[in-house]
Design a protein around this motif. Structure first.
Motif, mmCIF file in Angstrom:
data_model
loop_
_atom_site.group_PDB
_atom_site.id
_atom_site.type_symbol
_atom_site.label_atom_id
_atom_site.label_comp_id
_atom_site.label_asym_id
_atom_site.label_seq_id
_atom_site.Cartn_x
_atom_site.Cartn_y
_atom_site.Cartn_z
ATOM 1 N N ILE A 149 -0.115 8.737 -2.445
ATOM 2 C CA ILE A 149 0.813 7.597 -2.388
ATOM 3 C C ILE A 149 0.066 6.301 -2.705
ATOM 4 O O ILE A 149 0.602 5.417 -3.388
ATOM 5 C CB ILE A 149 1.495 7.532 -1.005
ATOM 6 N N SER A 172 -2.406 5.987 -4.719
ATOM 7 C CA SER A 172 -2.537 5.949 -6.180
ATOM 8 C C SER A 172 -1.221 5.533 -6.817
ATOM 9 O O SER A 172 -1.193 4.739 -7.760
ATOM 10 C CB SER A 172 -2.934 7.331 -6.710
ATOM 11 N N TYR A 173 -0.136 6.087 -6.277
ATOM 12 C CA TYR A 173 1.183 5.735 -6.811
ATOM 13 C C TYR A 173 1.430 4.232 -6.659
ATOM 14 O O TYR A 173 1.887 3.564 -7.584
ATOM 15 C CB TYR A 173 2.258 6.530 -6.065
ATOM 16 N N LEU A 174 1.104 3.701 -5.494
ATOM 17 C CA LEU A 174 1.349 2.272 -5.239
ATOM 18 C C LEU A 174 0.558 1.399 -6.210
ATOM 19 O O LEU A 174 1.074 0.400 -6.725
ATOM 20 C CB LEU A 174 0.963 1.904 -3.805
ATOM 21 N N VAL A 196 -2.269 -4.100 2.637
ATOM 22 C CA VAL A 196 -1.462 -4.604 3.742
ATOM 23 C C VAL A 196 -1.741 -3.714 4.952
ATOM 24 O O VAL A 196 -1.791 -2.494 4.824
ATOM 25 C CB VAL A 196 0.038 -4.554 3.398
ATOM 26 N N TRP A 243 -3.948 0.663 7.369
ATOM 27 C CA TRP A 243 -3.464 0.369 6.027
ATOM 28 C C TRP A 243 -2.060 0.926 5.871
ATOM 29 O O TRP A 243 -1.812 2.080 6.217
ATOM 30 C CB TRP A 243 -4.383 1.014 4.998
ATOM 31 N N ILE A 244 -1.162 0.117 5.379
ATOM 32 C CA ILE A 244 0.198 0.622 5.191
ATOM 33 C C ILE A 244 0.723 0.381 3.785
ATOM 34 O O ILE A 244 1.837 0.802 3.473
ATOM 35 C CB ILE A 244 1.181 0.004 6.212
ATOM 36 N N GLY A 245 -0.044 -0.290 2.950
ATOM 37 C CA GLY A 245 0.462 -0.454 1.595
ATOM 38 C C GLY A 245 -0.296 -1.515 0.836
ATOM 39 O O GLY A 245 -1.389 -1.941 1.233
ATOM 40 N N TYR A 246 0.289 -1.904 -0.279
ATOM 41 C CA TYR A 246 -0.307 -2.940 -1.125
ATOM 42 C C TYR A 246 0.766 -3.957 -1.479
ATOM 43 O O TYR A 246 1.944 -3.629 -1.582
ATOM 44 C CB TYR A 246 -0.845 -2.335 -2.417
ATOM 45 N N ARG A 247 0.329 -5.162 -1.707
ATOM 46 C CA ARG A 247 1.240 -6.191 -2.198
ATOM 47 C C ARG A 247 0.466 -7.108 -3.139
ATOM 48 O O ARG A 247 -0.757 -7.251 -3.044
ATOM 49 C CB ARG A 247 1.848 -6.990 -1.052
ATOM 50 N N GLY A 248 1.213 -7.702 -4.034
ATOM 51 C CA GLY A 248 0.598 -8.625 -4.977
ATOM 52 C C GLY A 248 0.054 -9.836 -4.243
ATOM 53 O O GLY A 248 0.623 -10.280 -3.241
ATOM 54 N N LEU A 307 2.351 -1.180 -8.785
ATOM 55 C CA LEU A 307 2.097 -2.627 -8.849
ATOM 56 C C LEU A 307 1.623 -3.034 -10.245
ATOM 57 O O LEU A 307 2.057 -4.060 -10.779
ATOM 58 C CB LEU A 307 1.062 -3.020 -7.797
#
Lengths: 413, 197
Positions: free
Chosen positions: B163, B165-167, B182, B189-194, B171
């Motif tokens: 997931i 890698s998908y995120l 994030v 860690w729960i994710g990525y954001r710009g 982005l």
């Protein structure tokens, strides 16, 4: 008795008492016999081994002692090693439990080790447990099957765990399965990455992932604009006072005089036999006769009506208020962002002619009403407008808009 | 001493019973031990004394079953036994073992229980030859529903890395050039954001 490296067995009466341990030496240190002997296809049960020993008692002849307890010591030594195998297997994730049907092994990590009499574990059970020590337990339900991405060619499983392959493991990571060292190559991750690019281009968010919204804060001043008509009619219209003025203007011709030609006109009836003509100065526009060169002195008077549109409202460039819209996605798991609008009063705030209801209205990009008040919960990207619910026609704008976008994605907790 | 001598005389004078055919070795195998038969007698106190050479075979088989079986099972889970000057084991998949399992008495003599126990203990570790480029995986490193073993733990793939890698792809596909991780309130860690510019 002493077993030598060459394998011969001798009897020496003078051996001290400790040499009664010959049996231990014989068996435990490797059962030194001729190396061509093949090991038996042993299947003796542990309990059998001890029960099958017939020797008993102790006999002594001089310093020669034979004691059946030595055989039990050997048995105890092997059992100790067996016990060590059990402990290692427990460390490797094997659990043992027993019921009326016998002893069972279990490698389900969610189960705990139950009561177990280690003495009852046989080599057969332990060797089977070692052989299965890298096997993925069958019918072990997948935790969080909803985390599946459903990406084509990615080998996810959602019902029961299955043995991994190198493709299923991240690059640089390794694990064991069924005797194979799986060296992760990240193939599944690479496929997911490529699918991510495709979905990102279309802004598609998979169902089980959570969009992280963002909005760029805007601040828009609401300014007075003049209303009414600038008409050519005396009186006040909106912000304008219209009136006229007549301007009288005297204009001189100012054209340079030109000299006419002098010529003799014979006339037999004239006592001088004729007359002279021309030779004077005149204006091409207005004529006239001038004795000397110069400019035309002809004058005209013009009357012009000029209209004035004075601004009489006194509100030029006055800011009534400033609309601030901001929003922050603080809860990544509500699939929403809360937009907040604030109307900061300006010097002309009192000029607002509020309509019935709340001061602020929210609409989408196509002016469909979405909500009222200072806050709006938004669950999709797009353009959102906050409108002032005022009847004023004398303001330059009645709304400010923001664009909500997906800034990122969060994974399930 | 007199009593002992009397006892021994008793043994040799006839209470001795030689049991033939007590050896358990297979017919095609040479006899494993020189001892054979059994001796039974009652001592002067009436206690029965038994010396049965078959017991040596029982114990031998008990030990042999363990060593041979263990070595074979270890071979099945990636351990190879190598004979150089001394016996060694390796878990390098690219190395061939000298033997598949302990089969001869000499091998049984040379390969100790402790050696096999050590091999078993290390059976889910990373071979030394791979430690430069690899580390043992965790559940995060495996695709959902896939499982493997490492260091005594069943790694149950949870799609974490997949997931992630998908995120990253998502982005980048959405036009985000720089992004940041994030984390939740507990620092996970729960994710990525710009990145906000």
């Amino acid at each position: 008795m002493m077993r030598k490296a060459g394998g011969s067995v001798t009897v020496e009466k003078k051996h001290n008492y400790r040499q009664r341990m010959w049996t231990i030496v014989l068996l435990v240190t490797g059962l030194v016999t001729s190396c061509q002997y093949k090991l038996p296809a042993a299947a003796a049960e542990k309990e059998d081994a001890i029960n099958r020993l017939h020797s008993a008692g102790r006999m002594e002849y001089g310093e020669v002692v034979w004691d059946a307890a030595d055989l039990e010591d050997i048995y105890g030594y092997i059992t100790k090693k067996q016990s060590a195998v059990v402990n290692i297997l427990l460390q490797l994730g094997t659990k043992f439990w027993q019921d009326e049907e016998g002893i069972h092994t279990d490698r389900n990590p969610d189960n705990t080790q139950g009561d177990m009499d280690k003495e009852k574990l046989t080599w057969e059970i332990l060797i089977k447990a070692v052989a299965e020590s890298q096997t993925v337990p069958a019918t072990l339900p997948v935790l969080h099957p909803d985390y599946a991405m459903g990406i084509e060619e990615v080998e996810e499983r959602t019902d029961y765990y299955e043995t991994a392959a190198a493709d299923n493991i991240s690059k640089g990571k390794a694990a064991w399965a069924d005797g194979t060292l799986l060296l992760g190559n990240g193939a599944d991750n690479d496929k997911a990455y490529r699918q991510g690019i495709e979905d990102g281009m279309q802004k598609l968010v998979p169902e089980h992932l959570y969009p992280i919204y963002t909005v760029r804060e805007v601040s828009v001043p609401v300014r007075h604009i003049h209303i009414g008509e600038k008409e050519n009619q005396n009186g006040t219209n909106g912000c304008y006072h219209n009136y006229s003025e007549v301007i009288v203007e005297e204009k001189r011709c100012g054209r340079t005089l030109h000299k006419t030609d002098l010529s003799w006109h014979p006339d037999e009836n004239h006592p001088d036999g004729g007359t002279w003509h021309g030779g004077y100065y005149t204006c091409g526009n207005h004529g006239g006769t001038y004795s000397s060169p110069g400019v035309c002195t002809h004058k005209t008077t013009e009357r012009t009506t000029v209209w004035h549109h004075d601004i009489v409202c006194g509100l030029a460039d006055v800011v009534y208020a400033t609309i601030h819209i901001r929003g922050r996605d603080t809860d990544y798991y509500d699939r929403a962002i809360l937009l907040e609008a604030e109307l900061e009063p300006g010097e002309g705030y009192g000029q607002f002619a509020w309509q019935e209801g709340d001061e602020l209205l929210w609409t989408d990009g196509e002016d469909n009403l979405l909500g009222i008040g200072s806050q709006l919960r938004v669950e999709a990207p797009g353009v959102y407008k906050c409108c002032i619910n005022a009847a004023n026609a004398d303001i330059d704008i009645k709304s400010a808009s923001v664009e909500v976008t997906i800034a990122g994605l969060a994974v399930p907790r | 001493m007199k009593r002992k001598k009397r006892l021994w005389i008793t043994i040799v004078s006839g209470i001795l019973i030689l049991a033939t055919g007590a050896a358990t070795a297979a017919a095609d195998e040479p006899e494993r031990f020189r001892s054979k038969g059994s001796i039974r007698y009652q001592d002067s106190g009436g206690q029965e004394i038994i010396w049965d050479a078959g017991d040596l075979d029982v114990l031998f088989q008990y030990a042999a079953e363990g060593k041979s079986g263990l070595s074979k099972a270890l071979g099945g889970v990636g351990t190879k036994l190598i004979k150089e000057e001394e016996w060694q084991f390796t878990r390098n998949p690219q190395t061939e073992g000298t033997i598949a399992s302990i089969e001869t008495v000499q091998q049984m003599q040379e390969i100790s229980f402790d050696f096999l126990l050590q091999a078993l203990e290390e059976s889910q570790t990373l071979p030394a030859e791979y430690t430069e480029k690899y580390v043992l995986a965790s559940s995060d490193n495996l695709t959902l529903g896939r499982a493997a073993w490492a260091d005594g733990s069943l790694l149950r793939g949870n799609n974490h890395d997949l997931i992630e890698s998908y995120l990253k792809g998502w982005l980048e596909g959405s036009g985000c050039k720089e992004y940041e991780a994030v984390y939740d309130e507990e620092g996970r860690w729960i994710g990525y954001r710009g990145k906000e510019t």
